[in-house]
Design an enzyme around this catalytic site. Sequence first.
Site, PDB file in Angstrom:
ATOM      1  N   ASP A 129      -8.604   5.346  -5.529  1.00  0.00           N
ATOM      2  CA  ASP A 129      -7.270   4.774  -5.557  1.00  0.00           C
ATOM      3  C   ASP A 129      -6.392   5.728  -6.362  1.00  0.00           C
ATOM      4  O   ASP A 129      -6.756   6.138  -7.466  1.00  0.00           O
ATOM      5  CB  ASP A 129      -7.330   3.405  -6.269  1.00  0.00           C
ATOM      6  CG  ASP A 129      -6.453   2.374  -5.619  1.00  0.00           C
ATOM      7  OD1 ASP A 129      -5.247   2.652  -5.497  1.00  0.00           O
ATOM      8  OD2 ASP A 129      -6.962   1.297  -5.248  1.00  0.00           O
ATOM      9  N   ASP A 170      -1.502   3.803  -3.760  1.00  0.00           N
ATOM     10  CA  ASP A 170      -0.928   2.514  -4.126  1.00  0.00           C
ATOM     11  C   ASP A 170       0.579   2.490  -3.844  1.00  0.00           C
ATOM     12  O   ASP A 170       1.280   3.466  -4.104  1.00  0.00           O
ATOM     13  CB  ASP A 170      -1.179   2.299  -5.631  1.00  0.00           C
ATOM     14  CG  ASP A 170      -0.895   0.896  -6.099  1.00  0.00           C
ATOM     15  OD1 ASP A 170      -1.650  -0.016  -5.726  1.00  0.00           O
ATOM     16  OD2 ASP A 170       0.085   0.708  -6.854  1.00  0.00           O
ATOM     17  N   GLU A 206      -0.888   2.468   1.075  1.00  0.00           N
ATOM     18  CA  GLU A 206      -0.679   1.018   0.998  1.00  0.00           C
ATOM     19  C   GLU A 206       0.804   0.753   1.243  1.00  0.00           C
ATOM     20  O   GLU A 206       1.655   1.151   0.443  1.00  0.00           O
ATOM     21  CB  GLU A 206      -1.065   0.465  -0.379  1.00  0.00           C
ATOM     22  CG  GLU A 206      -0.993  -1.062  -0.387  1.00  0.00           C
ATOM     23  CD  GLU A 206      -0.653  -1.696  -1.721  1.00  0.00           C
ATOM     24  OE1 GLU A 206      -0.840  -2.907  -1.866  1.00  0.00           O
ATOM     25  OE2 GLU A 206      -0.168  -0.980  -2.627  1.00  0.00           O
ATOM     26  N   HIS A 254      -7.937  -6.890  -2.281  1.00  0.00           N
ATOM     27  CA  HIS A 254      -7.963  -7.555  -3.583  1.00  0.00           C
ATOM     28  C   HIS A 254      -6.649  -8.245  -3.949  1.00  0.00           C
ATOM     29  O   HIS A 254      -6.542  -8.827  -5.023  1.00  0.00           O
ATOM     30  CB  HIS A 254      -8.326  -6.521  -4.649  1.00  0.00           C
ATOM     31  CG  HIS A 254      -7.280  -5.457  -4.761  1.00  0.00           C
ATOM     32  ND1 HIS A 254      -7.045  -4.541  -3.749  1.00  0.00           N
ATOM     33  CD2 HIS A 254      -6.375  -5.179  -5.720  1.00  0.00           C
ATOM     34  CE1 HIS A 254      -6.051  -3.747  -4.089  1.00  0.00           C
ATOM     35  NE2 HIS A 254      -5.625  -4.111  -5.288  1.00  0.00           N
ATOM     36  N   ASP A 255      -5.637  -8.143  -3.087  1.00  0.00           N
ATOM     37  CA  ASP A 255      -4.349  -8.783  -3.363  1.00  0.00           C
ATOM     38  C   ASP A 255      -4.101 -10.003  -2.490  1.00  0.00           C
ATOM     39  O   ASP A 255      -3.083 -10.676  -2.657  1.00  0.00           O
ATOM     40  CB  ASP A 255      -3.200  -7.791  -3.100  1.00  0.00           C
ATOM     41  CG  ASP A 255      -3.222  -6.617  -4.051  1.00  0.00           C
ATOM     42  OD1 ASP A 255      -3.608  -6.799  -5.222  1.00  0.00           O
ATOM     43  OD2 ASP A 255      -2.849  -5.498  -3.622  1.00  0.00           O
TER      44      ASP A 255
HETATM   45  C1  NOJ Z   1      -0.832  -2.726  -5.333  1.00  0.00           C
HETATM   46  C2  NOJ Z   1      -2.207  -3.080  -5.778  1.00  0.00           C
HETATM   47  O1  NOJ Z   1      -3.018  -3.284  -4.655  1.00  0.00           O
HETATM   48  C3  NOJ Z   1      -2.091  -4.297  -6.648  1.00  0.00           C
HETATM   49  O2  NOJ Z   1      -3.347  -4.819  -6.976  1.00  0.00           O
HETATM   50  C4  NOJ Z   1      -1.317  -3.923  -7.872  1.00  0.00           C
HETATM   51  O3  NOJ Z   1      -1.123  -5.065  -8.673  1.00  0.00           O
HETATM   52  C5  NOJ Z   1       0.033  -3.331  -7.501  1.00  0.00           C
HETATM   53  N1  NOJ Z   1      -0.080  -2.352  -6.474  1.00  0.00           N
HETATM   54  C6  NOJ Z   1       0.683  -2.671  -8.675  1.00  0.00           C
HETATM   55  O4  NOJ Z   1       0.004  -1.476  -8.954  1.00  0.00           O
END
Ligand code: NOJ
Length: 535
Positions: free
Chosen positions: A103, A205, A268, A329-330
């Site tokens: 990442d 990210d 992402e 994970h989000d």
């Molecule tokens: C995206 C990530 O997937 C997430 O988990 C994170 O909180 C935010 N970016 C901020 O970095």
Amino acid sequence: MQEGQETYLWWQTGVVYQIYPRSFQDSNSDGVGDLRGIIQRLDYLKWLGIDAVWLSPIYPSPMADYGYDISDYRGIHPLFGTEADFDELLREVHSRGMKLILDLVPNHTSDQHPWFLESRSSRDNPKRNWYIWCDPLPDGSVPNNWLSVFGGPAWEWDESTQQYYYHAFLKEQPDLNWRNPEVQQAMLDVMRFWLDKGVDGFRVDVMWHMIKDEQFRDNPVNPDYQAHMATYEQLLPVYSTDQPEVHDIVRQMRNVLDGYNERMMIGEIYLPIQKLVTYYGIDGKGAHLPFNFQLLSLPWDARQIASAIDQYEGALPPNGWPNWVLGNHDQPRITSRVGMQQARVAAMLLLTLRGTPTIYYGDEICMRDVPIPFEEVQDPQGLNMPDKNLSRDPARTPMQWDDSPNAGFTDAKPWLRLAANYSRENVAVQRNNDLSMLSLYRRLIDLRRNEPALQVGTYTPVYSDMNLVAFKREAEGHDSFLIVLNLSHRPGYFRPQHFPFSGTVEMATYPESEGVSVSDALNLSGDEGLIIRLH
Ligand code: NOJ
């Protein structure tokens, strides 16, 4: 490479698996997963058929956002291990013929990163302009109306230097100023550091956040906002994200990768399809795989999903390779969104669509979102907006390996509680059951690897019934497949017009259907998915 070309690269043919390192395997009894734990489980991933492993951040971090607040881009957090552990992990991944994707979090650092400590130390510090500092408005208020994704304003007042700094996420995550060439060079050097070590790629990210409007104009109000949504959604982030200049940055990153052999980046990006595909870059010199999140944001409705697939296929640029995701994970886990039975159909969809699939750890054993009692919530998004049920903890619980205490994840108290059902739903149990979700995933991955039509072949939609998603996959000189998926719980009737076919059911979500000869019409059970080898 496109259909018709002879060689495809690993990130086109392969299956990616996301590990959330805190929750995969603890090796040193502190209740938190770590790199040596991951090494112990690599044989499992190989057995499953995984080609590339993506690790959520493992760098030094105060953990305000569980590692997405980085204080040293070149180190390893002691919680996860040492640099030597990382080198060993990379060797062990490679020795199994797999790839390792890290990442990369270039949009923001931790507020404890030495760059930010310098930047905030005085207005004339050489690193002042590495972050986004603005004067207050004449009445002392914030520079504009931009909001933080995690709630509240996106501006934080710095008392000692009398300016605001911008943070798209937590105030502990100040955004870097990517208009500054020094920042650009520093982050490209971070990429080179890991690439020189032999890392195979990055998941970048919040790629679409990296550049903001130079004039800091106010974002417009979102007319569709509803009270249950995150407060961030009150505005449309027209000026704070997805600025045209971001593509120059992505291209610079791509240039770095192109200086090495077969390295790649996933972006992402949460944007509508027409905007998402621009991240492939002019002449395909942008992100290799801008993450396609449609399957995690659309309602689980056959018509909407079928048309989204077609829209995406139609929008891809000439050399743009597709990709698909069911969870990360989000987001809530797929099994919790669509239920156990449809999660099997979803797995079949993920692994038969054209494009690189990414599997979120635990989805292969149908892990569900785990209810986390209020006083145990860890995720800042959940803590900051407590009344909105936005905590991401439920989808981040420890991997369920077996029925031993703490599911074989740790012999200490896990950092986040385990699913109550782990003694029934775990890798060890499902490995021995041919009908389990794990067996389904493994067989789907295996079939995909062995059938060029599924791995790299063309995609052609077939319409028949409101509740079905159906398509054909073909590769010249190889068997073709018809995939028919019933996205409802009720029987579905596949009677396409002008599409005669005959074949044998190669794989099905219900074993009774496998091996059956079929032609021209199908009666599917509710929640049934079929992969038909055409004759
Ligand atoms: C995206 C990530 O997937 C997430 O988990 C994170 O909180 C935010 N970016 C901020 O970095």
